[in-house]
Enzyme design. Structure first.
Site, PDB file in Angstrom:
ATOM      1  N   GLY A  26      32.513  57.609  42.677  1.00  0.00           N
ATOM      2  CA  GLY A  26      33.428  57.643  43.168  1.00  0.00           C
ATOM      3  C   GLY A  26      34.349  58.906  42.476  1.00  0.00           C
ATOM      4  O   GLY A  26      33.740  59.910  42.263  1.00  0.00           O
ATOM      5  N   SER A  27      35.733  58.537  42.494  1.00  0.00           N
ATOM      6  CA  SER A  27      36.579  59.880  42.026  1.00  0.00           C
ATOM      7  C   SER A  27      36.220  60.563  40.980  1.00  0.00           C
ATOM      8  O   SER A  27      35.622  61.586  40.844  1.00  0.00           O
ATOM      9  CB  SER A  27      38.039  59.067  42.115  1.00  0.00           C
ATOM     10  OG  SER A  27      38.946  59.926  41.390  1.00  0.00           O
ATOM     11  N   SER A  51      25.023  51.519  48.918  1.00  0.00           N
ATOM     12  CA  SER A  51      26.161  52.231  48.786  1.00  0.00           C
ATOM     13  C   SER A  51      26.092  53.478  49.586  1.00  0.00           C
ATOM     14  O   SER A  51      24.984  54.242  49.660  1.00  0.00           O
ATOM     15  CB  SER A  51      26.536  52.540  47.270  1.00  0.00           C
ATOM     16  OG  SER A  51      27.294  53.758  47.052  1.00  0.00           O
ATOM     17  N   HIS A 108      37.985  54.433  30.894  1.00  0.00           N
ATOM     18  CA  HIS A 108      39.561  53.533  30.799  1.00  0.00           C
ATOM     19  C   HIS A 108      39.118  52.311  29.744  1.00  0.00           C
ATOM     20  O   HIS A 108      38.050  51.823  29.788  1.00  0.00           O
ATOM     21  CB  HIS A 108      40.054  53.067  32.100  1.00  0.00           C
ATOM     22  CG  HIS A 108      41.104  52.381  31.852  1.00  0.00           C
ATOM     23  ND1 HIS A 108      42.503  52.473  31.035  1.00  0.00           N
ATOM     24  CD2 HIS A 108      41.512  51.172  32.908  1.00  0.00           C
ATOM     25  CE1 HIS A 108      43.127  51.609  31.372  1.00  0.00           C
ATOM     26  NE2 HIS A 108      42.866  50.685  32.430  1.00  0.00           N
ATOM     27  N   GLY A 134      39.529  62.544  40.022  1.00  0.00           N
ATOM     28  CA  GLY A 134      38.170  63.157  39.785  1.00  0.00           C
ATOM     29  C   GLY A 134      38.210  64.473  40.638  1.00  0.00           C
ATOM     30  O   GLY A 134      37.587  65.489  40.054  1.00  0.00           O
ATOM     31  N   GLU A 227      65.464  60.868  52.111  1.00  0.00           N
ATOM     32  CA  GLU A 227      66.480  60.768  50.986  1.00  0.00           C
ATOM     33  C   GLU A 227      65.793  60.159  49.921  1.00  0.00           C
ATOM     34  O   GLU A 227      65.713  60.558  48.669  1.00  0.00           O
ATOM     35  CB  GLU A 227      67.997  60.522  51.078  1.00  0.00           C
ATOM     36  CG  GLU A 227      68.767  61.343  51.931  1.00  0.00           C
ATOM     37  CD  GLU A 227      68.809  62.681  51.522  1.00  0.00           C
ATOM     38  OE1 GLU A 227      68.698  63.020  50.220  1.00  0.00           O
ATOM     39  OE2 GLU A 227      68.568  63.660  52.331  1.00  0.00           O
ATOM     40  N   SER A 252      70.776  71.468  42.818  1.00  0.00           N
ATOM     41  CA  SER A 252      72.092  72.115  42.870  1.00  0.00           C
ATOM     42  C   SER A 252      72.854  71.412  41.577  1.00  0.00           C
ATOM     43  O   SER A 252      72.666  70.228  41.035  1.00  0.00           O
ATOM     44  CB  SER A 252      72.849  71.540  44.024  1.00  0.00           C
ATOM     45  OG  SER A 252      73.311  70.097  43.817  1.00  0.00           O
TER      46      SER A 252
HETATM   47  P1  NAD Z   1      36.396  54.822  42.263  1.00  0.00           P
HETATM   48  O1  NAD Z   1      36.748  53.680  43.060  1.00  0.00           O
HETATM   49  O2  NAD Z   1      36.747  56.123  43.069  1.00  0.00           O
HETATM   50  O3  NAD Z   1      34.519  54.510  42.230  1.00  0.00           O
HETATM   51  C1  NAD Z   1      33.977  53.629  42.142  1.00  0.00           C
HETATM   52  C2  NAD Z   1      32.799  53.888  42.378  1.00  0.00           C
HETATM   53  O4  NAD Z   1      31.872  52.779  42.015  1.00  0.00           O
HETATM   54  C3  NAD Z   1      32.063  54.118  43.619  1.00  0.00           C
HETATM   55  O5  NAD Z   1      31.006  54.980  43.857  1.00  0.00           O
HETATM   56  C4  NAD Z   1      31.624  52.681  44.242  1.00  0.00           C
HETATM   57  O6  NAD Z   1      30.628  52.984  45.285  1.00  0.00           O
HETATM   58  C5  NAD Z   1      30.939  52.346  42.869  1.00  0.00           C
HETATM   59  N1  NAD Z   1      30.563  50.939  42.970  1.00  0.00           N
HETATM   60  C6  NAD Z   1      31.462  49.801  42.976  1.00  0.00           C
HETATM   61  N2  NAD Z   1      30.822  48.569  42.964  1.00  0.00           N
HETATM   62  C7  NAD Z   1      29.889  48.706  42.366  1.00  0.00           C
HETATM   63  C8  NAD Z   1      28.624  48.193  41.945  1.00  0.00           C
HETATM   64  N3  NAD Z   1      28.787  46.936  41.903  1.00  0.00           N
HETATM   65  N4  NAD Z   1      27.765  48.752  41.351  1.00  0.00           N
HETATM   66  C9  NAD Z   1      27.537  50.019  41.357  1.00  0.00           C
HETATM   67  N5  NAD Z   1      28.526  50.634  42.014  1.00  0.00           N
HETATM   68  C10 NAD Z   1      29.547  50.492  42.463  1.00  0.00           C
HETATM   69  O7  NAD Z   1      36.788  54.393  41.042  1.00  0.00           O
HETATM   70  P2  NAD Z   1      37.402  55.567  39.852  1.00  0.00           P
HETATM   71  O8  NAD Z   1      38.610  55.724  40.226  1.00  0.00           O
HETATM   72  O9  NAD Z   1      36.410  56.664  39.853  1.00  0.00           O
HETATM   73  O10 NAD Z   1      37.439  54.616  38.549  1.00  0.00           O
HETATM   74  C11 NAD Z   1      36.296  54.577  37.782  1.00  0.00           C
HETATM   75  C12 NAD Z   1      36.881  54.640  36.271  1.00  0.00           C
HETATM   76  O11 NAD Z   1      37.537  55.600  35.911  1.00  0.00           O
HETATM   77  C13 NAD Z   1      37.954  53.464  35.994  1.00  0.00           C
HETATM   78  O12 NAD Z   1      37.464  52.628  34.677  1.00  0.00           O
HETATM   79  C14 NAD Z   1      39.098  54.056  36.001  1.00  0.00           C
HETATM   80  O13 NAD Z   1      40.125  53.379  35.282  1.00  0.00           O
HETATM   81  C15 NAD Z   1      38.739  55.420  35.315  1.00  0.00           C
HETATM   82  N6  NAD Z   1      39.581  56.401  35.545  1.00  0.00           N
HETATM   83  C16 NAD Z   1      40.059  56.783  37.030  1.00  0.00           C
HETATM   84  C17 NAD Z   1      40.834  57.853  37.067  1.00  0.00           C
HETATM   85  C18 NAD Z   1      41.309  58.323  38.664  1.00  0.00           C
HETATM   86  O14 NAD Z   1      42.154  59.197  38.719  1.00  0.00           O
HETATM   87  N7  NAD Z   1      40.676  57.821  39.571  1.00  0.00           N
HETATM   88  C19 NAD Z   1      41.256  58.614  36.012  1.00  0.00           C
HETATM   89  C20 NAD Z   1      41.039  58.234  34.738  1.00  0.00           C
HETATM   90  C21 NAD Z   1      40.162  57.185  34.455  1.00  0.00           C
END
Ligand code: NAD
Ligand code: MG
Length: 338
Positions: A26-27, A51, A108, A134, A227, A252
């Protein structure tokens, strides 16, 4: 003050001879794994076969496996699935594959800090948490820079965990900007407090209360929207670029004076007391317990509150006004994790 590490402080080679699995695409997942791959690391992605991200990761030239196969193959496993699914994925597909000396990594601290995941003593447990989404982690890496990150060590079986965390931070580009050393407790508690009191909770309620005040006084909802919600972006951008002073400098004198004399009437001693209670509930685990139970029950309260937000008048007028703003990304173009 915290320790900060830069590129020249860090040796990438401790990660070079390891096999790295990033679970989730994901991200954060896509950014970590692509940046590490481009830094010359041996990486694989772990995903559910169903997925939608599988095709995307393969198209990017990555090797994709099931979570358990990727975890079995790797010596470093970074869990980047949503925080509320990590415990299940860990217990069902990762725990049995961990060998002594392996590294378990997070972006996290929630699941480790609140004892949802308890890795065996024979593995290293670390965190590398970029302070940005990400797509920014990936884009800035490609541009030759990086997003600052936090690193932390929860468990140090090998005696090398901090070096590995720093090498990861370097591999994703973060030590180009700076890697700040912290611990799982501070990262988790400040993160939860920030999103509850200021970023998500505080700001959303401030917006709604301002909007409602104007509309109840008879002003058009369109003006109230501009606003109290729309223009917040301009203000936040100024904070982001140059802090509170940059904001005061750019608005301002009337706005600056009115803001400085009235803001303290909005955030009162009572509000500060409530912030302390919110922090206490984060620190003593009450919030975590509530959130874990909410997930176990299928998120009933979350569902209700989401619907309430969607039905708020500010959402109706916003939908209409944003049609006038052709520079905004359309909703179907917004980043949606698969
Ligand atoms: P996300 O929701 O963007 O991505 C999650 C990914 O996990 C997806 O690819 C999804 O397909 C996969 N997934 C979900 N369930 C699954 C399963 N059962 N088995 C295998 N894959 C599975 O999540 P994210 O935002 O990237 O967050 C991931 C971690 O990064 C978290 O711990 C979050 O706290 C941390 N984090 C996120 C950010 C942010 O800005 N998004 C910043 C810092 C830390
Ligand atoms: Mg956060």
């Amino acid at each position: 003050m915290v320790n900060v590490y830069y590129d020249t402080d860090v040796d990438l080679s401790v990660l070079q001879d390891k096999k790295i699995a990033v679970i989730g695409y994901g991200s954060q997942g896509h950014a970590h794994v692509l940046n590490l791959r481009d830094s010359g690391m041996n990486v694989r992605v772990g995903l559910r076969p169903s997925s939608l991200s599988c095709g995307e990761a393969e198209a990017a030239g990555l090797k994709v496996a099931t979570v358990s196969k990727a975890a079995d193959w790797a010596n470093v496993v970074m869990i980047l699935v949503p925080d509320q699914t990590q415990k299940k994925v860990y217990e069902e597909e990762i725990a049995a594959k961990l060998k002594p000396g392996d590294t378990l990594a997070f972006a996290h601290g929630f699941n480790i800090h609140y004892d949802q995941i308890t890795p065996p003593e024979s593995v290293d447990v670390m965190m590398v948490a970029p302070k940005g989404p990400g797509h920014l982690v990936r884009r800035s890496f490609e541009n030759g820079s990086g997003v600052p990150c936090l690193i932390a060590v929860h468990q140090d079986f090998s005696g090398q965990t901090k070096e590995v965390a720093l090498a990861w931070a370097k591999g994703i580009g973060s030590t180009r900007a700076g890697a700040l050393e912290t611990n799982f407790k501070d990262e988790t508690e400040t993160d939860l407090f920030g999103e509850q009191a200021v970023l998500c909770g505080g700001s959303a309620e401030l917006i709604k209360a301002g909007f409602e005040t104007l509309v109840e006084a008879g002003y058009p909802a369109e003006l109230a929207y501009f606003e109290c919600l729309h223009e917040l972006k301009l203000i936040v951008d100024l904070y982001y670029e140059g802090g509170l002073s940059r904001m005061n400098y750019s608005v301002s004198d009337t706005a600056e004076y009115g803001g400085m004399t009235r803001g303290t009437k909005i955030i009162t001693d009572e509000t500060r007391e409530e912030m302390k209670r919110i922090l206490k509930n984060v620190q003593n685990g009450t919030f975590a317990e509530e959130w874990i139970k909410e997930n176990r029950d299928g998120q009933p309260l979350m569902e209700r509150l989401r619907t309430e937000t969607e039905n708020h008048p500010i959402e109706k007028i916003g939908l209409k006004l944003r049609q006038m703003m052709d520079w905004l990304p359309s909703n179907d173009k917004l980043e949606t994790p698969a």
